[in-house]
Design a protein around this motif. Structure first.
Motif, PDB file in Angstrom:
ATOM      1  N   PRO A  11       8.145  -1.160  -8.860  1.00 22.07           N
ATOM      2  CA  PRO A  11       9.299  -2.238  -8.443  1.00 22.07           C
ATOM      3  C   PRO A  11       9.039  -2.810  -7.084  1.00 22.07           C
ATOM      4  O   PRO A  11       8.409  -2.336  -6.240  1.00 22.07           O
ATOM      5  CB  PRO A  11      10.601  -1.652  -8.551  1.00 22.07           C
ATOM      6  CG  PRO A  11      10.310  -0.225  -8.455  1.00 22.07           C
ATOM      7  CD  PRO A  11       9.038   0.023  -8.753  1.00 22.07           C
ATOM      8  N   PHE A  12       9.311  -4.164  -6.807  1.00 21.04           N
ATOM      9  CA  PHE A  12       8.982  -4.880  -5.607  1.00 21.04           C
ATOM     10  C   PHE A  12      10.157  -4.469  -4.664  1.00 21.04           C
ATOM     11  O   PHE A  12      11.450  -4.302  -5.146  1.00 21.04           O
ATOM     12  CB  PHE A  12       9.339  -6.446  -5.947  1.00 21.04           C
ATOM     13  CG  PHE A  12       8.000  -6.968  -6.367  1.00 21.04           C
ATOM     14  CD1 PHE A  12       6.944  -6.834  -5.657  1.00 21.04           C
ATOM     15  CD2 PHE A  12       7.929  -7.570  -7.719  1.00 21.04           C
ATOM     16  CE1 PHE A  12       5.628  -7.528  -6.223  1.00 21.04           C
ATOM     17  CE2 PHE A  12       6.683  -8.385  -8.160  1.00 21.04           C
ATOM     18  CZ  PHE A  12       5.465  -8.237  -7.313  1.00 21.04           C
ATOM     19  N   LYS A  13       9.928  -4.530  -3.585  1.00 20.86           N
ATOM     20  CA  LYS A  13      10.913  -4.196  -2.425  1.00 20.86           C
ATOM     21  C   LYS A  13      10.975  -5.399  -1.452  1.00 20.86           C
ATOM     22  O   LYS A  13      10.025  -5.650  -0.877  1.00 20.86           O
ATOM     23  CB  LYS A  13      10.479  -2.851  -1.552  1.00 20.86           C
ATOM     24  CG  LYS A  13      11.444  -2.518  -0.624  1.00 20.86           C
ATOM     25  CD  LYS A  13      11.165  -1.222  -0.035  1.00 20.86           C
ATOM     26  CE  LYS A  13      12.209  -0.956   1.146  1.00 20.86           C
ATOM     27  NZ  LYS A  13      11.754   0.424   1.791  1.00 20.86           N
ATOM     28  N   MET A  14      11.822  -6.116  -1.590  1.00 18.41           N
ATOM     29  CA  MET A  14      12.085  -7.275  -0.770  1.00 18.41           C
ATOM     30  C   MET A  14      12.296  -7.071   0.640  1.00 18.41           C
ATOM     31  O   MET A  14      13.041  -5.815   0.912  1.00 18.41           O
ATOM     32  CB  MET A  14      13.214  -8.227  -1.316  1.00 18.41           C
ATOM     33  CG  MET A  14      13.158  -8.527  -2.713  1.00 18.41           C
ATOM     34  SD  MET A  14      11.696  -9.982  -2.951  1.00 18.41           S
ATOM     35  CE  MET A  14      12.396 -11.391  -2.524  1.00 18.41           C
ATOM     36  N   GLY A  15      12.057  -7.861   1.354  1.00 17.11           N
ATOM     37  CA  GLY A  15      12.295  -7.871   3.061  1.00 17.11           C
ATOM     38  C   GLY A  15      11.137  -7.522   3.894  1.00 17.11           C
ATOM     39  O   GLY A  15      11.208  -7.492   5.130  1.00 17.11           O
ATOM     40  N   GLY A  16      10.173  -7.292   3.421  1.00 19.13           N
ATOM     41  CA  GLY A  16       8.922  -7.183   4.327  1.00 19.13           C
ATOM     42  C   GLY A  16       8.784  -5.983   4.870  1.00 19.13           C
ATOM     43  O   GLY A  16       7.842  -5.816   5.589  1.00 19.13           O
ATOM     44  N   GLY A  17       9.403  -4.768   4.341  1.00 22.45           N
ATOM     45  CA  GLY A  17       9.137  -3.681   4.824  1.00 22.45           C
ATOM     46  C   GLY A  17      10.323  -2.891   5.702  1.00 22.45           C
ATOM     47  O   GLY A  17      11.249  -3.635   5.874  1.00 22.45           O
TER      48      GLY A  17
END
Length: 84
Positions: free
Chosen positions: A1-7
């Motif tokens: 799944p994608f993790k939003m926010g740039g890390g």
């Protein structure tokens, strides 16, 4: 799944000043400030749009009717096909 926010957040220099708020800026009351700004913009734009529609004149009728032409004070005067 994608993790939003740039890390993940990382250490950044505290002495750097930014007019945009710096790293991960989350100003206080940003939601209410946005609502106030939106209400102010609407308070200016709605009367201007009304005034514009009341003063709109079309010496040459358009090929197709426009939305503002039907709301205009002089719409039926300028375009006889709107008198229906």
């Amino acid at each position: 799944p994608f993790k939003m926010g740039g890390g993940p957040r990382y250490a950044y220099p505290k002495f750097v000043w930014s007019p945009a708020g710096g790293w991960w800026a989350e100003p206080r009351n940003w939601k209410s400030n946005t609502m106030v700004a939106g209400a102010a913009i609407a308070a200016v734009c709605v009367p201007l749009a009304y005034l514009s529609s009341q003063r709109e004149r079309r010496p040459v009728p358009p090929v197709r009717h426009t939305f503002t032409q039907k709301l205009s004070k002089y719409g039926a005067v300028d375009d006889p096909s709107l008198k229906k």
